[in-house]
Design an enzyme around this catalytic site. Structure first.
Site, PDB file in Angstrom:
ATOM      1  N   CYS A  51       0.848  -1.206   0.000  1.00 41.93           N
ATOM      2  CA  CYS A  51       0.000   0.000   0.000  1.00 41.93           C
ATOM      3  C   CYS A  51       0.879   1.250   0.000  1.00 41.93           C
ATOM      4  O   CYS A  51       1.623   1.501   0.956  1.00 41.93           O
ATOM      5  CB  CYS A  51      -0.927  -0.019   1.218  1.00 41.93           C
ATOM      6  SG  CYS A  51      -1.768   1.552   1.532  1.00 41.93           S
TER       7      CYS A  51
ATOM      8  N   CYS B 228       0.127   3.724   2.827  1.00 37.40           N
ATOM      9  CA  CYS B 228       0.537   3.244   4.150  1.00 37.40           C
ATOM     10  C   CYS B 228       1.953   3.719   4.483  1.00 37.40           C
ATOM     11  O   CYS B 228       2.246   4.072   5.628  1.00 37.40           O
ATOM     12  CB  CYS B 228       0.461   1.724   4.212  1.00 37.40           C
ATOM     13  SG  CYS B 228      -1.223   1.061   4.088  1.00 37.40           S
TER      14      CYS B 228
END
Length: 437
Positions: free
Chosen positions: A48, A51
């Protein structure tokens, strides 16, 4: 000089380790002890992109809560390494932030900022409904929050409904109780008990006969009548029964037209509140990125658009909006159905949206984690290629041999014929042998 450099480096590494220590790495055992303590947890995935961008913010959240003496523990879980956790808590997007409080869990759906997350944590981890015991405390709360709900009165069925609704919506806003004596003098009540929402510099009283269910009324009134809407607030409005009327502007490059659109929206939200309060939520957005993702296209700025977040549909004015009368005409045409609904959640629109989101996800993965993306995307392609190669080069099975023998029959026939031609000689030799005997 070298010693000084080593000291600075050691101090820097120690500071990083100290700050990082405020966020605990969790695993599958988290489910065994989470009910005994308050936990604020980030669920993330290594691939991600956001993230990785969000990681410093999460570290700051852990450090800030620790410095404030908060009883809330901060942790994070890699859902690719602990898939059972992702399944148990129904994790569908990254990063997902949840606060665990006993048997309950609360999703954070606000902006990914330190202040926003800490405010959410302090609000949800404390009492669901907080008492206001003095005029000074009431004024202090009003100065700190844009929207608050207050129950006024003693024990009643309405109070039970209020507490139930507060448990549901504590993730979004604040709930208080108060007596009539501590309310501002400008507040007048027809009946007690009562529930009021304080916002927009005024207040509105809940009326069961006009407003319907208390929980639904709170859900409709938890936003300001007009405000700057970000992507997180816009996403939450999918839970409302309202349409969202927006002025889409570029705040970095304001124009006369964008200022006019914002002014018109704000005027309608206040001057025509009673007429449109059940149908529209008004606001403006800075930039068109989120709206472009919703309409799967490019929306020019500035623009006026009405969104139906529950079905991913939208309306665009067919003519220019110059005056408040033009805007009112457009809003009324949306309500009476004379303006065409675009987008929606039909089969082809859903298929198109899946493709659009998938393409954007893949592009984001490739940009941020090219090696991992090549592995993830290349693995299924490699498997397909191997299957095709194995199929094309497979050795024929035993049950296919008769077909090969059939194709070789001419050669067999030739040999067979020669074998038959040689039989008379052997027969003659046998006859002569018998005569000699």
């Amino acid at each position: 000089m070298a010693n000084m450099r080593n000291i600075i480096l050691t101090a820097l590494l120690s500071a990083i380790a100290l700050v990082s220590g405020y966020v605990e790495g969790l695993d599958d055992k988290f489910t065994e002890f989470r009910q005994n303590e308050l936990w604020l947890v980030e669920f993330y995935a290594p691939w991600c992109a956001y993230c990785h961008t969000f990681e410093p913010v999460w570290t700051e959240v852990g450090a800030e809560l620790k410095s404030l003496g908060s009883p809330v523990n901060v942790g994070k879980i890699d859902t690719t390494a602990h898939t059972s956790i992702a399944t148990e808590f129904n994790i569908r997007g990254y990063p997902t932030i949840k606060l665990f409080k006993g048997d309950l869990s609360f999703d954070y759906k606000g902006p990914r900022t330190k202040d926003g997350i800490i405010e959410f944590t302090n609000r949800v981890s404390g009492p669901v409904v907080r008492p206001l015991s003095s005029v000074q405390l009431f004024q202090h709360v009003m100065s700190r929050h844009d929207v608050i709900f207050v129950y006024i009165g003693g024990e009643s069925l309405l109070k039970k409904e209020y507490y139930k609704a507060a448990t549901e919506f504590i993730v979004h806003t604040y709930f208080f109780t108060a007596s009539e004596e501590i309310l501002p003098k400008a507040v007048t009540l027809q009946d007690v008990p009562a529930v009021a929402v304080f916002k927009d510099g005024t207040y509105y009283i809940y009326n069961e006969f006009i407003d319907g269910d208390l929980s639904s009324w709170i859900n409709r009134e938890r936003f300001l009548s007009y405000f700057q809407i970000d992507s997180y607030s816009l996403y939450q409005m999918g839970e409302l029964s309202k349409l969202v009327a927006l002025a889409v502007v570029d705040e970095k490059n304001p124009s006369e037209e964008s200022i006019r659109y914002k002014t018109l929206m704000e005027r309608v939200s206040t001057e025509y509140r009673d007429h449109y309060k059940s149908d529209f939520q008004f606001g403006y957005v800075d930039g068109n990125e989120y709206v472009n993702g919703l309409i799967m296209g490019e929306l020019a700025m500035p623009s006026i658009i009405v969104l139906n977040m529950s079905i991913d549909g939208y309306y665009i004015p067919e003519s220019s909006t110059e005056t408040i009368e033009d805007l009112l005409q457009f809003l009324n045409s949306v309500l009476d159905g004379s303006t065409t609904l675009l987008g929606g959640n039909g089969f082809w629109q859903c298929a198109k949206r899946i493709f659009y989101k998938g393409k954007n996800t893949v592009m984001s993965m490739v940009e941020t984690a090219p090696v991992f993306s090549c592995f993830v995307l290349g693995l299924p392609v490699g498997v397909v290629v191997l299957v095709i190669y194995a199929t094309c080069t497979a050795v024929p099975a035993d049950d296919e041999k008769p077909e090969e023998e059939a194709t070789a029959s001419p050669a067999l026939d030739t040999h067979g014929k020669k074998a038959i031609e040689s039989q008379p000689e052997s027969t003659e030799k046998t006859s002569e042998a018998k005569k000699e005997d």
